[in-house]
Each structure stands twice: as C-alpha cells, then as structure tokens.
Design a protein around this motif. Structure first.
Motif, PDB file in Angstrom:
ATOM      1  N   TRP A   1       5.247  10.058  12.289  1.00  0.00           N
ATOM      2  CA  TRP A   1       6.519   9.864  11.559  1.00  0.00           C
ATOM      3  C   TRP A   1       7.543   9.177  12.451  1.00  0.00           C
ATOM      4  O   TRP A   1       8.212   8.220  12.061  1.00  0.00           O
ATOM      5  CB  TRP A   1       7.020  11.229  11.084  1.00  0.00           C
ATOM      6  CG  TRP A   1       8.465  11.273  10.705  1.00  0.00           C
ATOM      7  CD1 TRP A   1       9.492  11.749  11.462  1.00  0.00           C
ATOM      8  CD2 TRP A   1       9.051  10.819   9.486  1.00  0.00           C
ATOM      9  NE1 TRP A   1      10.680  11.621  10.789  1.00  0.00           N
ATOM     10  CE2 TRP A   1      10.446  11.050   9.577  1.00  0.00           C
ATOM     11  CE3 TRP A   1       8.547  10.233   8.331  1.00  0.00           C
ATOM     12  CZ2 TRP A   1      11.329  10.714   8.558  1.00  0.00           C
ATOM     13  CZ3 TRP A   1       9.428   9.902   7.311  1.00  0.00           C
ATOM     14  CH2 TRP A   1      10.790  10.142   7.430  1.00  0.00           C
TER      15      TRP A   1
ATOM     16  N   HIS B   1       2.306   6.016   7.012  1.00  0.00           N
ATOM     17  CA  HIS B   1       1.545   5.208   6.060  1.00  0.00           C
ATOM     18  C   HIS B   1       1.247   3.829   6.640  1.00  0.00           C
ATOM     19  O   HIS B   1       1.069   2.864   5.907  1.00  0.00           O
ATOM     20  CB  HIS B   1       2.286   5.113   4.727  1.00  0.00           C
ATOM     21  CG  HIS B   1       2.308   6.418   3.995  1.00  0.00           C
ATOM     22  ND1 HIS B   1       1.162   7.078   3.623  1.00  0.00           N
ATOM     23  CD2 HIS B   1       3.331   7.214   3.594  1.00  0.00           C
ATOM     24  CE1 HIS B   1       1.472   8.210   3.010  1.00  0.00           C
ATOM     25  NE2 HIS B   1       2.784   8.330   2.989  1.00  0.00           N
TER      26      HIS B   1
ATOM     27  N   TYR C   1      -0.319  16.394   6.152  1.00  0.00           N
ATOM     28  CA  TYR C   1      -0.425  14.944   5.939  1.00  0.00           C
ATOM     29  C   TYR C   1      -0.825  14.671   4.487  1.00  0.00           C
ATOM     30  O   TYR C   1      -0.378  13.707   3.863  1.00  0.00           O
ATOM     31  CB  TYR C   1      -1.494  14.395   6.894  1.00  0.00           C
ATOM     32  CG  TYR C   1      -1.368  12.952   7.308  1.00  0.00           C
ATOM     33  CD1 TYR C   1      -0.797  11.983   6.485  1.00  0.00           C
ATOM     34  CD2 TYR C   1      -1.865  12.542   8.543  1.00  0.00           C
ATOM     35  CE1 TYR C   1      -0.715  10.657   6.886  1.00  0.00           C
ATOM     36  CE2 TYR C   1      -1.780  11.229   8.955  1.00  0.00           C
ATOM     37  CZ  TYR C   1      -1.213  10.287   8.129  1.00  0.00           C
ATOM     38  OH  TYR C   1      -1.138   8.983   8.536  1.00  0.00           O
TER      39      TYR C   1
ATOM     40  N   ARG D   1       2.728  12.424   0.797  1.00  0.00           N
ATOM     41  CA  ARG D   1       2.095  11.444  -0.106  1.00  0.00           C
ATOM     42  C   ARG D   1       3.134  10.621  -0.848  1.00  0.00           C
ATOM     43  O   ARG D   1       2.920   9.449  -1.142  1.00  0.00           O
ATOM     44  CB  ARG D   1       1.233  12.160  -1.145  1.00  0.00           C
ATOM     45  CG  ARG D   1      -0.077  12.658  -0.618  1.00  0.00           C
ATOM     46  CD  ARG D   1      -1.183  12.587  -1.665  1.00  0.00           C
ATOM     47  NE  ARG D   1      -0.904  13.229  -2.927  1.00  0.00           N
ATOM     48  CZ  ARG D   1      -1.124  14.529  -3.166  1.00  0.00           C
ATOM     49  NH1 ARG D   1      -1.603  15.291  -2.225  1.00  0.00           N
ATOM     50  NH2 ARG D   1      -0.869  15.031  -4.354  1.00  0.00           N
TER      51      ARG D   1
ATOM     52  N   GLY E   1       6.046   3.782   0.528  1.00  0.00           N
ATOM     53  CA  GLY E   1       4.910   3.106   1.152  1.00  0.00           C
ATOM     54  C   GLY E   1       3.641   3.916   1.109  1.00  0.00           C
ATOM     55  O   GLY E   1       2.636   3.543   1.721  1.00  0.00           O
ATOM     56  N   GLY E   2       3.676   5.040   0.405  1.00  0.00           N
ATOM     57  CA  GLY E   2       2.502   5.923   0.358  1.00  0.00           C
ATOM     58  C   GLY E   2       1.252   5.195  -0.097  1.00  0.00           C
ATOM     59  O   GLY E   2       1.299   4.389  -1.025  1.00  0.00           O
ATOM     60  N   ARG E   3       0.162   5.450   0.557  1.00  0.00           N
ATOM     61  CA  ARG E   3      -1.108   4.814   0.209  1.00  0.00           C
ATOM     62  C   ARG E   3      -2.225   5.713   0.683  1.00  0.00           C
ATOM     63  O   ARG E   3      -2.000   6.619   1.487  1.00  0.00           O
ATOM     64  CB  ARG E   3      -1.230   3.449   0.890  1.00  0.00           C
ATOM     65  CG  ARG E   3      -0.990   3.521   2.379  1.00  0.00           C
ATOM     66  CD  ARG E   3      -0.915   2.152   3.006  1.00  0.00           C
ATOM     67  NE  ARG E   3      -2.236   1.614   3.299  1.00  0.00           N
ATOM     68  CZ  ARG E   3      -2.898   1.859   4.428  1.00  0.00           C
ATOM     69  NH1 ARG E   3      -2.395   2.624   5.358  1.00  0.00           N
ATOM     70  NH2 ARG E   3      -4.076   1.329   4.644  1.00  0.00           N
ATOM     71  N   ARG E   4      -3.415   5.499   0.165  1.00  0.00           N
ATOM     72  CA  ARG E   4      -4.562   6.317   0.572  1.00  0.00           C
ATOM     73  C   ARG E   4      -5.220   5.679   1.786  1.00  0.00           C
ATOM     74  O   ARG E   4      -5.964   4.716   1.675  1.00  0.00           O
ATOM     75  CB  ARG E   4      -5.542   6.479  -0.586  1.00  0.00           C
ATOM     76  CG  ARG E   4      -5.012   7.382  -1.693  1.00  0.00           C
ATOM     77  CD  ARG E   4      -5.920   7.370  -2.905  1.00  0.00           C
ATOM     78  NE  ARG E   4      -7.156   8.092  -2.692  1.00  0.00           N
ATOM     79  CZ  ARG E   4      -8.372   7.632  -2.982  1.00  0.00           C
ATOM     80  NH1 ARG E   4      -8.513   6.425  -3.475  1.00  0.00           N
ATOM     81  NH2 ARG E   4      -9.425   8.364  -2.775  1.00  0.00           N
ATOM     82  N   THR E   5      -4.911   6.243   2.935  1.00  0.00           N
ATOM     83  CA  THR E   5      -5.476   5.737   4.191  1.00  0.00           C
ATOM     84  C   THR E   5      -6.943   6.153   4.294  1.00  0.00           C
ATOM     85  O   THR E   5      -7.279   7.305   4.005  1.00  0.00           O
ATOM     86  CB  THR E   5      -4.692   6.345   5.378  1.00  0.00           C
ATOM     87  OG1 THR E   5      -3.313   6.010   5.229  1.00  0.00           O
ATOM     88  CG2 THR E   5      -5.205   5.810   6.704  1.00  0.00           C
TER      89      THR E   5
ATOM     90  N   ALA F   1      -4.900  12.121  -1.037  1.00  0.00           N
ATOM     91  CA  ALA F   1      -4.125  11.479   0.023  1.00  0.00           C
ATOM     92  C   ALA F   1      -4.899  10.402   0.771  1.00  0.00           C
ATOM     93  O   ALA F   1      -4.305   9.458   1.291  1.00  0.00           O
ATOM     94  CB  ALA F   1      -3.656  12.541   1.018  1.00  0.00           C
TER      95      ALA F   1
END
Ligand SMILES: [Zn+2]
Ligand SMILES: [Zn+2]
Length: 255
Positions: free
Chosen positions: A43, A49, A70, A76, A80-84, A118
């Motif tokens: 963070w 993200h 996380y 989530r 800019g949240g995305r599935r890493t 997530a």
C-alpha cells in the motif's frame, strides 16, 4: 533487476514483516510470498493493484497470511482494483486457501472463495516454467514440512534465486547455480540437527550453498527475533567468500 525486502522475519512479524519480496524487471513487478506486513508495505508503495503476479512458495502462515486481508472487500474495491494472478503450490495451495476462506465466510453456500474473487488463482509445481513479462521463472522443490518451491527469476541478463524455506539439499544448489543474488533462509545459527528436524537451514549451510552454486551475493533471511545477526554473517562467511548481507525492512538490491 531489482529486489526489495518487504518482510524477512521467520514465523512471526516480531522485528519486521514476515517473508515478502518484490522482484522487478524493467516492466514487470512480482511479489514472492505475502507474509504478515506485506499488504501495508505494498500500500505504501502504491502497489496493492500494481503487481503483475504474486508467487507463493508454500502455504505456511508466515508466507501467506496477508493474502487474507488482501482478498477482502475493502482492498478489492480500491481504485484500480483488478484480479492479480496468484500462483500457489499445486494441490496444497487451493486447499489451504479454501479452508482459510471457510473460517471467515459469511455465505457457507458460496462456491467461489474470496481468493477467487480477488485473484486469478493458478497452480504450479517444480516442473513449471513461467514467463511473466520479461521475467522467466523456474522452480525446485525444497525439503520442508509442507510442499515448498524455491524460485529462480531471470530477465535474461541477471538472475535472482529465492530459496524459500527448506533444509539443505541438492535441488537448491542446482537451482541457485550462478545466481547474481541468492536469497536463503538462515533460521538457525549453527544447530544443524535442529535445522534438519524443523526442515530449515543454518547460516553456515546457506553459505555453503552459495559457495557451491557460485552465487555472486548472498542475502540471509527468515531470521528469528533476537537472532545474533553478526553470528549469522560470520557462519555464512566461513564457506562463502562473496558479499553476505542480512535482510531487513527496506533492504534493496539492484543490478
Ligand atoms: Zn517460514
Ligand atoms: Zn515454512
């Protein structure tokens, strides 16, 4: 390539975060392990993200526990949240994630876990060759209490090897061959019997692996609170005559 230590503490975050390492190439940034403390440090760097992938060596709490917050709603839904992509050991990884999710699940009938929501959860094992951006990853199984994989990361010009947790064994020597930076656990000072019993390594054994592998530099990590840091460095230097350092919060390395 560059490496930054976000956490190094074995077992519990007593003198810093638990194992978590940023490994970056020119365009790609990976997180190796996600122990307690990792999320806050990501963070602070604007990387929650921003990672291209997370690779988990094994499913011990000190290496995975920050995956829990996380994967929570609050993180989530950050901008800019995305599935890493999240790579976990085949079989053991999804099983531990499923059980971890079940402890906190509000909907017992849900088919997807918080981790599926997530992350793009993917499984790997020792035979895997991953190409993540310009970074190529190969692996070796270590001798540990749970399925565990050491990782070799290369951008074609330089190479970083992360030994994860594990007792002294030939596969880590082979994987570490010629690494520019070798990151090895030094859970024990010099008690080799205790180290083997707990499937860990001593600082002296880490030095011996670095010497046999012809590594450029050695970074000792996975140290316990109250450890004799000078003692660890001395033991490692008995067999390895290259530069040796001990991981600490914010330690960084770059080629
Ligand atoms: Zn550990
Ligand atoms: Zn472990």
């Amino acid at each position: 390539m560059r490496v930054e230590v976000l956490g190094f503490a074995g077992a519990a975050p007593l003198q810093g975060g638990c194992p978590s390492y940023l490994v970056g190439g020119e365009h790609t940034t990976l997180l190796l392990d996600c122990g307690p403390g990792a999320l806050e440090r990501l963070w602070a760097r604007g990387l929650v993200h921003g990672l291209d992938a997370i690779v988990i060596s094994h499913m011990h709490a000190d290496h995975v526990l920050d995956l829990l917050p996380y994967a929570g709603d609050v993180v989530r839904e950050l901008p800019g949240g995305r599935r890493t992509p999240l790579y976990v050991p085949r079989g053991d990884g999804p099983e531990v994630l499923r059980r971890l999710d079940a402890v906190f699940a509000r909907d017992p009938d849900a088919t997807a876990t918080r981790f599926d929501a997530a992350f793009e959860v993917r499984e790997y094992d020792a035979g895997e060759h991953l190409q993540l951006g310009e970074l190529a990853l190969t692996f070796a199984a270590t001798e540990h209490a749970q399925p565990c994989f050491a990782a070799r990361v290369s951008d074609g010009a330089s190479t970083v090897v992360y030994g994860a947790d594990g007792a002294l064994g030939e596969p880590i020597v082979e994987l570490a061959r010629g690494a520019d930076l070798l990151i090895l656990e030094a859970s024990f000072l010099d008690d080799e019997a205790a180290a083997r019993e707990h499937r860990h390594m001593t600082a002296g054994q880490a030095g011996a692996v670095a010497a046999r592998a012809g590594a450029g530099q050695l970074l000792l990590t996975h140290t316990f609170a109250g450890v004799n840091a000078d003692g660890l460095l001395e033991r490692a230097a008995l067999s390895f005559d290259g530069p040796v350092a001990i991981a600490h919060d914010g330690y960084s390395w770059q080629t």
